[in-house]
Design a protein around this motif. Structure first.
Motif, PDB file in Angstrom:
ATOM      1  N   THR B  19       4.200 -25.443   2.055  1.00 44.26           N
ATOM      2  CA  THR B  19       3.409 -25.183   0.651  1.00 44.26           C
ATOM      3  C   THR B  19       3.710 -23.882   0.232  1.00 44.26           C
ATOM      4  O   THR B  19       3.744 -23.542  -1.046  1.00 44.26           O
ATOM      5  CB  THR B  19       1.837 -25.475   1.154  1.00 44.26           C
ATOM      6  OG1 THR B  19       1.998 -26.725   1.623  1.00 44.26           O
ATOM      7  CG2 THR B  19       1.026 -25.245   0.225  1.00 44.26           C
ATOM      8  N   LEU B  21       6.368 -22.093   0.358  1.00 48.39           N
ATOM      9  CA  LEU B  21       7.757 -22.244  -0.187  1.00 48.39           C
ATOM     10  C   LEU B  21       7.434 -22.781  -1.793  1.00 48.39           C
ATOM     11  O   LEU B  21       7.977 -22.249  -2.734  1.00 48.39           O
ATOM     12  CB  LEU B  21       8.573 -23.026   0.659  1.00 48.39           C
ATOM     13  CG  LEU B  21       9.856 -23.233   0.255  1.00 48.39           C
ATOM     14  CD1 LEU B  21      10.683 -23.805   1.516  1.00 48.39           C
ATOM     15  CD2 LEU B  21      10.035 -24.329  -0.755  1.00 48.39           C
ATOM     16  N   ARG B  22       6.535 -23.848  -1.743  1.00 44.75           N
ATOM     17  CA  ARG B  22       6.308 -24.244  -3.231  1.00 44.75           C
ATOM     18  C   ARG B  22       5.597 -23.110  -4.167  1.00 44.75           C
ATOM     19  O   ARG B  22       5.946 -23.078  -5.075  1.00 44.75           O
ATOM     20  CB  ARG B  22       5.382 -25.217  -3.036  1.00 44.75           C
ATOM     21  CG  ARG B  22       6.057 -26.792  -2.944  1.00 44.75           C
ATOM     22  CD  ARG B  22       5.008 -27.780  -3.422  1.00 44.75           C
ATOM     23  NE  ARG B  22       5.731 -28.901  -3.092  1.00 44.75           N
ATOM     24  CZ  ARG B  22       5.468 -30.142  -2.700  1.00 44.75           C
ATOM     25  NH1 ARG B  22       4.224 -30.461  -2.550  1.00 44.75           N
ATOM     26  NH2 ARG B  22       6.393 -31.281  -2.736  1.00 44.75           N
ATOM     27  N   SER B  23       4.570 -22.534  -3.383  1.00 39.93           N
ATOM     28  CA  SER B  23       3.815 -21.519  -4.157  1.00 39.93           C
ATOM     29  C   SER B  23       4.776 -20.439  -4.669  1.00 39.93           C
ATOM     30  O   SER B  23       4.634 -19.850  -5.793  1.00 39.93           O
ATOM     31  CB  SER B  23       2.877 -21.204  -3.240  1.00 39.93           C
ATOM     32  OG  SER B  23       1.814 -19.992  -3.856  1.00 39.93           O
ATOM     33  N   GLY B  25       7.946 -20.473  -4.887  1.00 43.38           N
ATOM     34  CA  GLY B  25       8.815 -21.073  -6.375  1.00 43.38           C
ATOM     35  C   GLY B  25       8.115 -20.907  -7.421  1.00 43.38           C
ATOM     36  O   GLY B  25       8.762 -20.860  -8.564  1.00 43.38           O
TER      37      GLY B  25
END
Lengths: 171, 171
Positions: B19, B21-23, B25
């Motif tokens: 999560t 890493l997503r954020s 991104g």
């Protein structure tokens, strides 16, 4: 090792991504193949693209829709799943440390892939390559074959309250 | 939003990291505070250190042992949990987009933190900050308060067969 993340709760793909991050932290080589997904503004795509970490990320979803309807599968859905599987085979030659097949459980469930194809694939994985399958509804044969299985169970979800997906949390 | 990842299965911390890493991104600001953990060769520490992504990672575990024994808690265990909580308060002032309190559920379960302290903390979180709690045995009051709860359930685990933790997969 074969790790399987399944269940109807949130956390399967993010857990796979977190595992990728761990593996990268140790200087290992990671390949991610996403079945049924090609939604380009997801955080993971932006993250790996921006950083140029050398993570290979291959996506085999339809560009024209976010979700595939299992009761109205089209030729292209089968073609994309086959393409993804071919890519997985190709990638084995490079012997990555971690190979993530994201949503492959769903592709199997929708019968976009044959179980035998996937089991044959697992037979060919070199010993040094760990494989991680994600997606709800993992096939019992895959669960039998796995070394680790976690079921992500939905206890509570904001969609139940009608809330929308949150950028950075959910995509 | 408060997201809670709990249960006895693998995937809670990796899901939080994914999560993050997503954020990242999406160009968001992420802070990770780890309770009860300070094991320096874990992949996530190496990853964030090497890349200098500007992710803040604060660890408040004991350096002299990997696991805290809940039936023999020592003064330092309480001190470290309090320090972690103070850091969480400090960090709120920066209004990060995502604040991960890794293993806080366990710190609560071990009574290293008081429930009221944690609930009070949640009251002070600004609207734009998403909070993610991980750790087995989440308190029922935390579950009541959460917007999303996933239980990671262990179905099968290689430790059952006596296999050791794998670098890049498990740490």
């Amino acid at each position: 090792m074969l790790y399987v993340l399944t269940g109807n709760g949130k956390g399967k793909t993010t857990s796979a991504l977190g595992t990728a991050l761990r593996s990268l932290g140790h200087g290992q080589r990671v390949v991610i193949i996403q079945f049924l997904k090609n939604w380009d503004s997801s955080g993971e795509v932006l993250f790996f693209k921006d950083l140029g970490l050398g993570v290979e990320l291959h996506r085999f979803g339809r560009e024209d829709r976010r979700f595939v309807n299992p009761i109205r599968l089209e030729k292209i859905d089968f073609e994309l799943a086959e393409k993804a599987m071919r890519m997985a085979y190709l990638v084995l030659e490079k012997q990555p440390d971690l190979l993530i097949l994201d949503e492959i459980n769903v592709a199997l469930k929708f019968e976009l892939l044959k179980l035998e194809t996937v089991l044959e694939f697992l037979d060919r994985v070199p010993k040094g390559t760990h494989v991680l399958f994600t997606g709800r509804g993992a096939h019992s044969e895959i669960i039998n074959r796995a070394d680790l299985v976690t079921e992500m169970k939905e206890i509570k979800h904001p969609y139940q309250k009608g809330l929308k997906a949150q950028k950075g949390l959910d995509y």
